[in-house]
Design a protein around this motif. Structure first.
Motif, PDB file in Angstrom:
ATOM      1  N   HIS A   1     -98.044 -69.772  54.366  1.00 33.62           N
ATOM      2  CA  HIS A   1     -99.445 -70.116  54.591  1.00 33.62           C
ATOM      3  C   HIS A   1    -100.306 -68.853  54.608  1.00 33.62           C
ATOM      4  O   HIS A   1     -99.820 -67.759  54.879  1.00 33.62           O
ATOM      5  CB  HIS A   1     -99.614 -70.890  55.904  1.00 33.62           C
ATOM      6  N   GLU A   2    -101.586 -69.022  54.339  1.00 33.03           N
ATOM      7  CA  GLU A   2    -102.504 -67.885  54.325  1.00 33.03           C
ATOM      8  C   GLU A   2    -103.196 -67.686  55.668  1.00 33.03           C
ATOM      9  O   GLU A   2    -103.626 -66.582  55.984  1.00 33.03           O
ATOM     10  CB  GLU A   2    -103.575 -68.086  53.248  1.00 33.03           C
ATOM     11  N   VAL A   3    -103.337 -68.767  56.429  1.00 30.36           N
ATOM     12  CA  VAL A   3    -104.045 -68.723  57.707  1.00 30.36           C
ATOM     13  C   VAL A   3    -103.216 -69.456  58.748  1.00 30.36           C
ATOM     14  O   VAL A   3    -102.618 -70.493  58.469  1.00 30.36           O
ATOM     15  CB  VAL A   3    -105.435 -69.394  57.596  1.00 30.36           C
ATOM     16  N   LEU A   4    -103.198 -68.918  59.960  1.00 34.83           N
ATOM     17  CA  LEU A   4    -102.544 -69.573  61.084  1.00 34.83           C
ATOM     18  C   LEU A   4    -103.643 -69.995  62.050  1.00 34.83           C
ATOM     19  O   LEU A   4    -104.448 -69.163  62.478  1.00 34.83           O
ATOM     20  CB  LEU A   4    -101.569 -68.605  61.757  1.00 34.83           C
ATOM     21  N   ALA A   5    -103.733 -71.285  62.357  1.00 36.34           N
ATOM     22  CA  ALA A   5    -104.756 -71.801  63.270  1.00 36.34           C
ATOM     23  C   ALA A   5    -104.095 -72.283  64.551  1.00 36.34           C
ATOM     24  O   ALA A   5    -103.011 -72.857  64.522  1.00 36.34           O
ATOM     25  CB  ALA A   5    -105.519 -72.945  62.613  1.00 36.34           C
ATOM     26  N   SER A   6    -104.777 -72.048  65.667  1.00 37.10           N
ATOM     27  CA  SER A   6    -104.237 -72.461  66.955  1.00 37.10           C
ATOM     28  C   SER A   6    -105.330 -73.081  67.815  1.00 37.10           C
ATOM     29  O   SER A   6    -106.450 -72.581  67.875  1.00 37.10           O
ATOM     30  CB  SER A   6    -103.654 -71.260  67.695  1.00 37.10           C
ATOM     31  N   ALA A   7    -104.961 -74.153  68.499  1.00 37.14           N
ATOM     32  CA  ALA A   7    -105.828 -74.772  69.495  1.00 37.14           C
ATOM     33  C   ALA A   7    -105.056 -74.888  70.810  1.00 37.14           C
ATOM     34  O   ALA A   7    -105.242 -75.827  71.582  1.00 37.14           O
ATOM     35  CB  ALA A   7    -106.302 -76.142  69.017  1.00 37.14           C
ATOM     36  N   TYR A   8    -104.189 -73.927  71.068  1.00 36.05           N
ATOM     37  CA  TYR A   8    -103.361 -73.961  72.278  1.00 36.05           C
ATOM     38  C   TYR A   8    -104.237 -73.800  73.517  1.00 36.05           C
ATOM     39  O   TYR A   8    -105.024 -72.872  73.608  1.00 36.05           O
ATOM     40  CB  TYR A   8    -102.297 -72.852  72.243  1.00 36.05           C
TER      41      TYR A   8
ATOM     42  N   ARG B   1     -99.154 -64.053  71.917  1.00 38.18           N
ATOM     43  CA  ARG B   1     -98.142 -63.082  71.459  1.00 38.18           C
ATOM     44  C   ARG B   1     -97.192 -63.710  70.437  1.00 38.18           C
ATOM     45  O   ARG B   1     -96.822 -63.084  69.443  1.00 38.18           O
ATOM     46  CB  ARG B   1     -97.373 -62.519  72.652  1.00 38.18           C
ATOM     47  N   ALA B   2     -96.801 -64.968  70.672  1.00 39.45           N
ATOM     48  CA  ALA B   2     -95.917 -65.667  69.733  1.00 39.45           C
ATOM     49  C   ALA B   2     -96.613 -65.884  68.393  1.00 39.45           C
ATOM     50  O   ALA B   2     -95.996 -65.731  67.330  1.00 39.45           O
ATOM     51  CB  ALA B   2     -95.467 -67.004  70.321  1.00 39.45           C
ATOM     52  N   LEU B   3     -97.894 -66.221  68.420  1.00 39.86           N
ATOM     53  CA  LEU B   3     -98.644 -66.421  67.179  1.00 39.86           C
ATOM     54  C   LEU B   3     -98.786 -65.119  66.399  1.00 39.86           C
ATOM     55  O   LEU B   3     -98.641 -65.102  65.175  1.00 39.86           O
ATOM     56  CB  LEU B   3    -100.024 -67.000  67.480  1.00 39.86           C
ATOM     57  N   VAL B   4     -99.053 -64.037  67.103  1.00 39.59           N
ATOM     58  CA  VAL B   4     -99.156 -62.732  66.441  1.00 39.59           C
ATOM     59  C   VAL B   4     -97.819 -62.371  65.798  1.00 39.59           C
ATOM     60  O   VAL B   4     -97.769 -61.949  64.642  1.00 39.59           O
ATOM     61  CB  VAL B   4     -99.616 -61.642  67.437  1.00 39.59           C
ATOM     62  N   ALA B   5     -96.731 -62.559  66.520  1.00 39.88           N
ATOM     63  CA  ALA B   5     -95.408 -62.243  65.977  1.00 39.88           C
ATOM     64  C   ALA B   5     -95.086 -63.113  64.761  1.00 39.88           C
ATOM     65  O   ALA B   5     -94.561 -62.628  63.757  1.00 39.88           O
ATOM     66  CB  ALA B   5     -94.341 -62.413  67.053  1.00 39.88           C
ATOM     67  N   ALA B   6     -95.416 -64.410  64.849  1.00 39.06           N
ATOM     68  CA  ALA B   6     -95.147 -65.317  63.728  1.00 39.06           C
ATOM     69  C   ALA B   6     -96.000 -64.945  62.519  1.00 39.06           C
ATOM     70  O   ALA B   6     -95.513 -64.945  61.381  1.00 39.06           O
ATOM     71  CB  ALA B   6     -95.416 -66.762  64.136  1.00 39.06           C
ATOM     72  N   ALA B   7     -97.260 -64.639  62.748  1.00 31.59           N
ATOM     73  CA  ALA B   7     -98.142 -64.252  61.644  1.00 31.59           C
ATOM     74  C   ALA B   7     -97.611 -62.996  60.962  1.00 31.59           C
ATOM     75  O   ALA B   7     -97.515 -62.936  59.732  1.00 31.59           O
ATOM     76  CB  ALA B   7     -99.565 -64.029  62.149  1.00 31.59           C
ATOM     77  N   ARG B   8     -97.249 -62.020  61.747  1.00 31.93           N
ATOM     78  CA  ARG B   8     -96.709 -60.779  61.171  1.00 31.93           C
ATOM     79  C   ARG B   8     -95.426 -61.052  60.406  1.00 31.93           C
ATOM     80  O   ARG B   8     -95.230 -60.547  59.309  1.00 31.93           O
ATOM     81  CB  ARG B   8     -96.468 -59.758  62.275  1.00 31.93           C
ATOM     82  N   GLY B   9     -94.533 -61.843  60.997  1.00 30.91           N
ATOM     83  CA  GLY B   9     -93.253 -62.140  60.363  1.00 30.91           C
ATOM     84  C   GLY B   9     -93.403 -62.905  59.060  1.00 30.91           C
ATOM     85  O   GLY B   9     -92.587 -62.759  58.150  1.00 30.91           O
ATOM     86  N   ALA B  10     -94.445 -63.729  58.970  1.00 29.22           N
ATOM     87  CA  ALA B  10     -94.657 -64.544  57.769  1.00 29.22           C
ATOM     88  C   ALA B  10     -95.624 -63.888  56.787  1.00 29.22           C
ATOM     89  O   ALA B  10     -95.918 -64.462  55.738  1.00 29.22           O
ATOM     90  CB  ALA B  10     -95.190 -65.921  58.173  1.00 29.22           C
ATOM     91  N   GLY B  11     -96.129 -62.716  57.139  1.00 31.10           N
ATOM     92  CA  GLY B  11     -97.063 -62.036  56.253  1.00 31.10           C
ATOM     93  C   GLY B  11     -98.454 -62.654  56.241  1.00 31.10           C
ATOM     94  O   GLY B  11     -99.218 -62.477  55.293  1.00 31.10           O
ATOM     95  N   ILE B  12     -98.786 -63.369  57.300  1.00 30.10           N
ATOM     96  CA  ILE B  12    -100.115 -63.979  57.423  1.00 30.10           C
ATOM     97  C   ILE B  12    -101.039 -62.955  58.069  1.00 30.10           C
ATOM     98  O   ILE B  12    -100.716 -62.379  59.103  1.00 30.10           O
ATOM     99  CB  ILE B  12    -100.062 -65.257  58.279  1.00 30.10           C
ATOM    100  N   ARG B  13    -102.199 -62.748  57.475  1.00 33.66           N
ATOM    101  CA  ARG B  13    -103.126 -61.735  57.983  1.00 33.66           C
ATOM    102  C   ARG B  13    -104.264 -62.324  58.809  1.00 33.66           C
ATOM    103  O   ARG B  13    -104.973 -61.605  59.473  1.00 33.66           O
ATOM    104  CB  ARG B  13    -103.735 -60.960  56.811  1.00 33.66           C
ATOM    105  N   ARG B  14    -104.461 -63.639  58.766  1.00 31.77           N
ATOM    106  CA  ARG B  14    -105.612 -64.239  59.454  1.00 31.77           C
ATOM    107  C   ARG B  14    -105.172 -65.316  60.439  1.00 31.77           C
ATOM    108  O   ARG B  14    -104.405 -66.207  60.099  1.00 31.77           O
ATOM    109  CB  ARG B  14    -106.574 -64.841  58.443  1.00 31.77           C
ATOM    110  N   ILE B  15    -105.710 -65.221  61.658  1.00 37.37           N
ATOM    111  CA  ILE B  15    -105.464 -66.212  62.706  1.00 37.37           C
ATOM    112  C   ILE B  15    -106.819 -66.751  63.156  1.00 37.37           C
ATOM    113  O   ILE B  15    -107.741 -65.985  63.421  1.00 37.37           O
ATOM    114  CB  ILE B  15    -104.723 -65.601  63.914  1.00 37.37           C
TER     115      ILE B  15
END
Length: 127
Positions: free
Chosen positions: A40-47, A62-76
Motif C-alpha cells: 500500500h502507498e498510505v497507512l491510515a489509522s483511526a485508533y 509506534r506499531a504503525l510507524v514500524a509497520a510503515a517502515r517495514g512495508a516501505g510506506i512513507r505516508r501515514i
C-alpha cells in the motif's frame, strides 16, 4: 484492516479486501500487521484507545510507524484525538473549561502518539 473485520457473504462481489491483524501482536516484527499493509502507498489509522488503557495509543503509533517502515510506506494518515486540536494559540481543546475529565486522559494519550509520529522524521504523516 481490523481486528474484527465485517463479515462479507461468500460470493459477494466487492473491490475491497478485509484483513485481520492485531496492532499489538508481539510477534517480531508484528508479521500480521506488516503483511496487511504490504503493497500500500498510505497507512491510515483511526485508533482511539481505551479510557482504561491510554498507553496503548502511543504503543499503536509506534506499531504503525514500524509497520510503515517495514512495508516501505512513507505516508501515514491519522484520524481522531480531537481533544488535542488547538482551539487558540497554544491551547488544546482538552485544556478548555468544560472538556470532559473522563476523556482528558485519552486526549493526552493522543498527544503522546503525535509525539511518536513527529519523531518519525522519515515518514510523512498528518492528522
Amino acid at each position: 484492516m481490523s481486528r474484527h473485520p465485517p463479515a462479507v457473504a461468500p460470493g459477494t462481489a466487492t473491490p475491497n479486501r478485509s484483513v485481520t491483524a492485531d496492532i499489538f501482536d508481539r510477534q517480531a516484527p508484528r508479521q500480521a500487521l506488516l503483511s496487511a499493509v504490504q503493497g500500500h502507498e498510505v497507512l491510515a489509522s483511526a485508533y482511539r484507545g481505551s479510557i482504561n488503557a491510554t498507553a496503548t495509543v502511543a504503543d499503536a503509533a509506534r506499531a504503525l510507524v514500524a509497520a510503515a517502515r517495514g512495508a516501505g510506506i512513507r505516508r501515514i494518515v491519522v484520524v481522531g484525538g480531537s481533544g488535542i486540536l488547538e482551539v487558540a494559540p497554544g491551547v488544546q481543546l482538552a485544556d478548555t473549561p468544560g472538556f470532559s475529565d473522563i476523556l482528558k486522559p485519552v486526549s493526552l494519550a493522543h498527544q503522546d502518539a503525535v509525539d511518536v509520529f513527529h519523531e518519525a522524521g522519515d515518514l510523512d504523516w498528518n492528522g
